[in-house]
Design a protein around this motif. Structure first.
Motif, mmCIF file in Angstrom:
data_model
loop_
_atom_site.group_PDB
_atom_site.id
_atom_site.type_symbol
_atom_site.label_atom_id
_atom_site.label_comp_id
_atom_site.label_asym_id
_atom_site.label_seq_id
_atom_site.Cartn_x
_atom_site.Cartn_y
_atom_site.Cartn_z
ATOM 1 N N ARG A 1 9.847 7.621 -9.317
ATOM 2 C CA ARG A 1 9.833 7.779 -10.769
ATOM 3 C C ARG A 1 11.153 7.360 -11.416
ATOM 4 N N TRP A 2 12.209 7.242 -10.630
ATOM 5 C CA TRP A 2 13.490 6.822 -11.190
ATOM 6 C C TRP A 2 13.567 5.310 -11.399
ATOM 7 N N VAL A 3 12.635 4.557 -10.818
ATOM 8 C CA VAL A 3 12.717 3.089 -10.859
ATOM 9 C C VAL A 3 12.390 2.507 -12.242
ATOM 10 N N PRO A 4 11.341 2.966 -12.951
ATOM 11 C CA PRO A 4 11.052 2.373 -14.260
ATOM 12 C C PRO A 4 12.276 2.365 -15.170
ATOM 13 N N GLN A 5 12.453 1.241 -15.855
ATOM 14 C CA GLN A 5 13.552 0.971 -16.798
ATOM 15 C C GLN A 5 14.868 0.611 -16.120
ATOM 16 N N GLU A 6 14.898 0.575 -14.780
ATOM 17 C CA GLU A 6 16.073 0.056 -14.088
ATOM 18 C C GLU A 6 16.065 -1.472 -14.161
ATOM 19 N N PRO A 7 17.227 -2.127 -14.183
ATOM 20 C CA PRO A 7 17.255 -3.605 -14.175
ATOM 21 C C PRO A 7 16.615 -4.151 -12.900
ATOM 22 N N HIS A 8 15.665 -5.068 -13.066
ATOM 23 C CA HIS A 8 14.976 -5.647 -11.916
ATOM 24 C C HIS A 8 15.899 -6.667 -11.263
ATOM 25 N N ASN B 1 7.014 -11.147 -3.205
ATOM 26 C CA ASN B 1 5.935 -10.402 -3.861
ATOM 27 C C ASN B 1 6.338 -9.883 -5.243
ATOM 28 N N ASN B 2 7.510 -10.333 -5.718
ATOM 29 C CA ASN B 2 7.926 -10.078 -7.092
ATOM 30 C C ASN B 2 8.367 -11.397 -7.732
ATOM 31 N N PRO B 3 7.421 -12.340 -7.938
ATOM 32 C CA PRO B 3 7.763 -13.653 -8.488
ATOM 33 C C PRO B 3 8.251 -13.523 -9.928
ATOM 34 N N PRO B 4 8.919 -14.552 -10.451
ATOM 35 C CA PRO B 4 9.479 -14.495 -11.808
ATOM 36 C C PRO B 4 8.453 -14.143 -12.876
ATOM 37 N N GLU B 5 7.214 -14.661 -12.727
ATOM 38 C CA GLU B 5 6.231 -14.368 -13.768
ATOM 39 C C GLU B 5 5.895 -12.877 -13.838
ATOM 40 N N ASP B 6 5.977 -12.167 -12.692
ATOM 41 C CA ASP B 6 5.778 -10.716 -12.714
ATOM 42 C C ASP B 6 7.012 -9.992 -13.248
ATOM 43 N N VAL B 7 8.181 -10.465 -12.827
ATOM 44 C CA VAL B 7 9.422 -9.846 -13.283
ATOM 45 C C VAL B 7 9.547 -9.952 -14.799
ATOM 46 N N ASN B 8 9.148 -11.109 -15.349
ATOM 47 C CA ASN B 8 9.287 -11.341 -16.788
ATOM 48 C C ASN B 8 8.410 -10.407 -17.625
ATOM 49 N N VAL B 9 7.331 -9.932 -17.061
ATOM 50 C CA VAL B 9 6.467 -9.007 -17.811
ATOM 51 C C VAL B 9 6.689 -7.553 -17.409
ATOM 52 N N GLY B 10 7.770 -7.301 -16.646
ATOM 53 C CA GLY B 10 8.160 -5.931 -16.332
ATOM 54 C C GLY B 10 7.512 -5.336 -15.115
ATOM 55 N N ASN B 11 6.851 -6.142 -14.270
ATOM 56 C CA ASN B 11 6.190 -5.595 -13.083
ATOM 57 C C ASN B 11 7.161 -5.500 -11.916
ATOM 58 N N PHE B 12 6.955 -4.496 -11.090
ATOM 59 C CA PHE B 12 7.755 -4.291 -9.882
ATOM 60 C C PHE B 12 6.797 -3.868 -8.781
ATOM 61 N N LYS B 13 6.771 -4.607 -7.682
ATOM 62 C CA LYS B 13 5.770 -4.356 -6.645
ATOM 63 C C LYS B 13 6.440 -3.958 -5.328
ATOM 64 N N VAL B 14 5.880 -2.929 -4.723
ATOM 65 C CA VAL B 14 6.258 -2.502 -3.362
ATOM 66 C C VAL B 14 4.975 -2.435 -2.559
ATOM 67 N N GLU B 15 4.931 -3.122 -1.442
ATOM 68 C CA GLU B 15 3.764 -3.091 -0.561
ATOM 69 C C GLU B 15 4.092 -2.250 0.659
#
Length: 809
Positions: free
Chosen positions: A717-724, A767-781
């Motif tokens: 829960r601490w991850v949202p709003q952190e710089p990607h 698994n975190n390509p620029p197009e996902d990063v640009n829209v605020g997505n962060f993925k952990v598999e």
């Protein structure tokens, strides 16, 4: 931060990331019927005492209470229960309380913390109302000055106040006053000067700048008379001289009991009174200003009285008067040398319902009762004593009762101001001010369970009955109240004393059994299943319904949550084929539920005679408690089945099955058998879910995945709003997720393969390509291989050739 010479230490967060804390795994939600409880509201349970306190006792034909007991008996520690009722037919027990004028004043209903609690259980409640005023205070003799500050006093002016026949003189000096000085004195300065010189009376500054003189203590002879050179300057000399009761022309203000002068009474049109104390009174308090009926002798007693002389005293309009007769033995001297004190003593020895006092050696007869209807009437006896007692031409003064609302309270001045002025004159030394509050005592089956003291019907007060009883945190656990807005007015709108039984106005009923829709509920209103939206549960059961609609709704609900699992049981009375057919409607590739059969026998808590000692109940509560016990002891990845999965408090099963029957039930029907095994007891003998995909066959696998998802969700829960950034991805992978999974692997959750072969964590640029990063997505598999239970054991037994050989000796 400034640094000192030498070693300085400063604490910072550093680069470490918060760790993942393992989420709970066995908090269970029970959707059930119960004797009582606020419908569609999750109730936290930490044991059976909580269930009894909030949801009541066992009901015939209802299984929820037995399921909860089975849960705690088998090792469960935390649960939530949601009660379901038929809202169309279940009714809250209610009673309407009348006020002192017989008008409905307060509606009392079965409930808890301000919310209705329907059901027949409410008919066992009663409430008792008993008057309990927060304040009952005497009114001392007092005089209100007719002039406001500034007061034009001079050096040496005196105020002579006679208090209970003793004179007290206050002399004013210039040093007593600040600017602008003694010639323009303020009410506060005058009051301070009085307080420095005497305690026999007090002077109280009024809001309008006037002064109020008050005797220090109330009592039968409490009186004030004011004279002195400062009296008129302070507003205490009456408009014109008059004859007092001693027959002297005097400009003093007479405070004798029964006098028509304002010194002895709160005058008509007064809206203020000084009191002995003001504790218990507040702005908005309803009060009654009440006095006792009395008769004051207009003249002094004679020096002698005849043997057998008598008076007849009628108290409060009673049909039978009290005869007071005087004999020689009543007096220390002879009948021709009587003393007022001896007369009072003789009267009081014979008095019933009234009391005799002395005021300036004059006889005063006072009713023991306060308020309207309080009265004293005196008539001659067989041998008339009225003349000797000074009672000839005495005029009775009836008791008064004025109902008001307090508009102001002065703690320092010890006075109150009412919302409106008095309509009658009230004698002070027989008067009191009583606030209107009451106790509300709640009983169940005749035994007191709650008590709320000194409540008011005044809605603006902190102790207003609705505020106290309906409070969501500290209010009643048995009743709710509704103010009926009686038009009777302050004091009279208080409920009349008495005991009232809930259900006598509207009987409470349990209503019909809830329908499927009642159990399923409304997501927008958060009823039924959706009442669990606000609490964290990992397991779900509905022991009071096995209908296809409810079970499908439960399975859908836990799947949408993604962090919980449903446990159910087929209806009682089904054979093996019927059970498999029942379960087939709920099977799917990736189910979040499991079924257990058959039902179990427990000790019947409803059997008080021994005629029906066993009760057949669904096993879900016992199973869920076993889930919790094994997860606590071995881990959530341990299958809750086998000899370790003993169902405590289960006496027997509904029917027995062979190993072949059980295998068919598990593999073909997806239902886990509850079996009575010799030497082991009643146990859970399988751990299959309703899934048809082999990857999700097992209960422990589903529970492990739910646990990992919940733990990671909370731990990240601490991850949202952190710089990607790459640094963030590495912190998440290596500092947070991997240590958590490694801990599970060490405990055996992923089997015995090396860690690198048991789980994988991917969180990188791929698994975190620029197009996902640009829209605020962060993925952990996160991928891992869960340990599977050893379900089928094959033991191969055969013969081998003997190793013996023949040889000559």
């Amino acid at each position: 931060m400034a640094l000192n010479i030498g070693v300085n230490v400063r604490e910072v967060d550093g680069r470490a990331a918060p760790t993942v804390v393992a989420a709970p795994v066995s908090v269970t939600g029970f959707l059930l019927r119960a004797e009582r409880g606020i419908p569609h509201t999750p109730v936290a349970l930490r044991g059976l005492n909580d269930f009894a306190a909030y949801l009541g006792s066992h009901l015939p034909g209802v299984h929820g209470s037995h399921a909860v007991r089975g849960f705690f008996d088998n090792g469960g520690t935390e649960a939530y229960a949601v009660r379901v009722v038929d809202p169309r037919t279940s009714i809250v027990a209610q009673v309407e309380l009348p006020d002192h004028k017989g008008v409905p004043s307060l509606k009392v209903g079965a409930g808890s913390r301000g919310r209705d609690d329907p059901g027949a259980w409410g008919n066992s409640l009663s409430v008792r109302v008993a008057a309990h005023p927060r304040a009952t205070v005497a009114v001392p003799a007092q005089l209100l000055g007719r002039q406001q500050e500034p007061f034009a006093l001079q050096d040496g002016h005196t105020l002579v106040v006679t208090v209970d026949d003793a004179d007290t003189t206050v002399t004013f000096r210039p040093d007593d006053f600040g600017a602008p000085g003694i010639g323009a004195a303020s009410a506060a300065d005058v009051a301070a000067a009085v307080a420095r010189q005497t305690t026999a009376f007090r002077a109280v500054p009024m809001p309008d700048g006037g002064l109020l003189l008050v005797a220090s203590a109330p009592g039968p002879s409490s009186r004030l008379r004011v004279a002195g050179s400062a009296a008129e300057r302070l507003g205490f000399r009456p408009p014109a001289p008059h004859a007092d009761h001693d027959g002297d022309a005097d400009a003093d203000a007479d405070a004798e009991a029964g006098s028509n002068d304002s010194a002895g009474s709160l005058p008509q049109n007064s809206s203020l009174a000084a009191l002995e104390a003001v504790g218990g009174l507040a702005v908005g308090s309803a009060v009654i200003i009440e006095s006792r009926g009395l008769v004051v002798a207009p003249s002094a007693m004679a020096s002698a009285i005849a043997e057998g002389a008598a008076v007849r005293v009628t108290v409060d309009g009673a049909a039978v008067p009290v005869d007071v007769t005087f004999q020689k033995t009543d007096f220390a001297g002879q009948l021709d040398v009587i003393s007022p004190r001896d007369v009072v003593a003789a009267v009081n020895r014979q008095a019933r319902g009234f009391t005799a006092w002395l005021a300036q050696d004059r006889l005063v007869l006072v009713s023991d009762r306060y308020g309207a209807g309080s009265a004293i009437a005196v008539a001659a006896g067989a041998t008339d004593a009225t003349a000797a007692l000074g009672l000839t031409d005495a005029v009775p003064v009836a008791g008064a009762a004025e109902r008001k609302t307090v508009a102001r309270v002065s703690e320092t001045g010890r006075y109150v101001i009412w919302n409106s002025s008095l309509s009658v004159q009230v004698p002070t030394n027989v008067a009191r001010v009583r606030s209107a509050e009451f106790d509300l005592v709640v009983s169940r089956d005749g035994r007191e369970v709650e008590r709320f003291e000194a409540l008011s019907m005044q809605s603006g007060l902190d102790w207003f009955v609705g505020t106290v009883v309906n409070d969501q945190q500290s209010g009643s656990r048995f009743i709710t109240v509704t103010d009926q807005d009686s038009a009777s007015g302050p004091v009279d709108d208080v409920p009349a004393d008495g005991t009232y039984v809930l259900g006598s106005t509207t009987p409470g009923t349990d209503g019909d059994p809830p329908s499927d829709l009642d159990f399923i509920g409304d997501p927008a209103a958060r009823t039924g299943l959706f009442a669990f939206d606000t609490v964290a549960i990992q397991l779900l059961a509905c022991p009071d319904s096995a209908s296809a609609g409810v079970v499908n709704a439960c399975l859908g609900y836990v799947e949408r949550r993604g962090d919980a699992m449903f446990v159910g049981a087929p209806p009682s009375g089904m054979d093996l084929e019927a059970i498999k057919n029942y379960a087939s409607a709920f099977r799917s590739r990736k189910s979040y539920g499991a079924l257990y059969a058959p039902w179990i026998h427990i000790v019947n808590p409803l059997d008080l005679t021994g005629a029906d000692p066993r009760l057949l109940v669904p096993p879900v509560g016992h199973v869920l408690g076993t889930y919790a016990r094994i997860a606590e002891a071995r881990g959530v990845w341990k299958a809750p089945a086998g000899d370790e999965a003993l169902l405590a408090s289960a006496l027997a099963v509904e029917f027995a099955m062979t190993d072949a029957d059980h295998t068919d039930l598990v593999k073909e029907g997806g239902v886990n058998g509850v079996r009575a095994v010799a030497g082991a007891g009643v146990i859970i003998d399988a751990s299959r879910t309703l899934s048809t995909d082999p990857r999700w066959f097992y209960v422990n696998v589903r529970r492990l995945f739910n646990h990992v998802k919940s733990s990671l969700r909370e731990g990240l829960r601490w991850v949202p709003q952190e710089p990607h950034s790459e640094e963030l991805r590495r912190r998440v992978k290596f500092n947070v997720v991997t240590p958590f999974l490694l801990g599970l692997w060490r405990q055996g959750a992923f089997g015995s393969d090396p860690a690198e072969a048991s789980f994988t964590v991917k969180c990188d640029a791929e698994n975190n390509p620029p197009e996902d990063v640009n829209v605020g997505n962060f993925k952990v598999e996160v991928l891992f291989y869960p340990a599977r239970p050893t379900e089928t054991i094959l033991i191969v037994v055969g013969q081998q050739d003997s190793g013996a050989a023949a040889a000559e000796a």
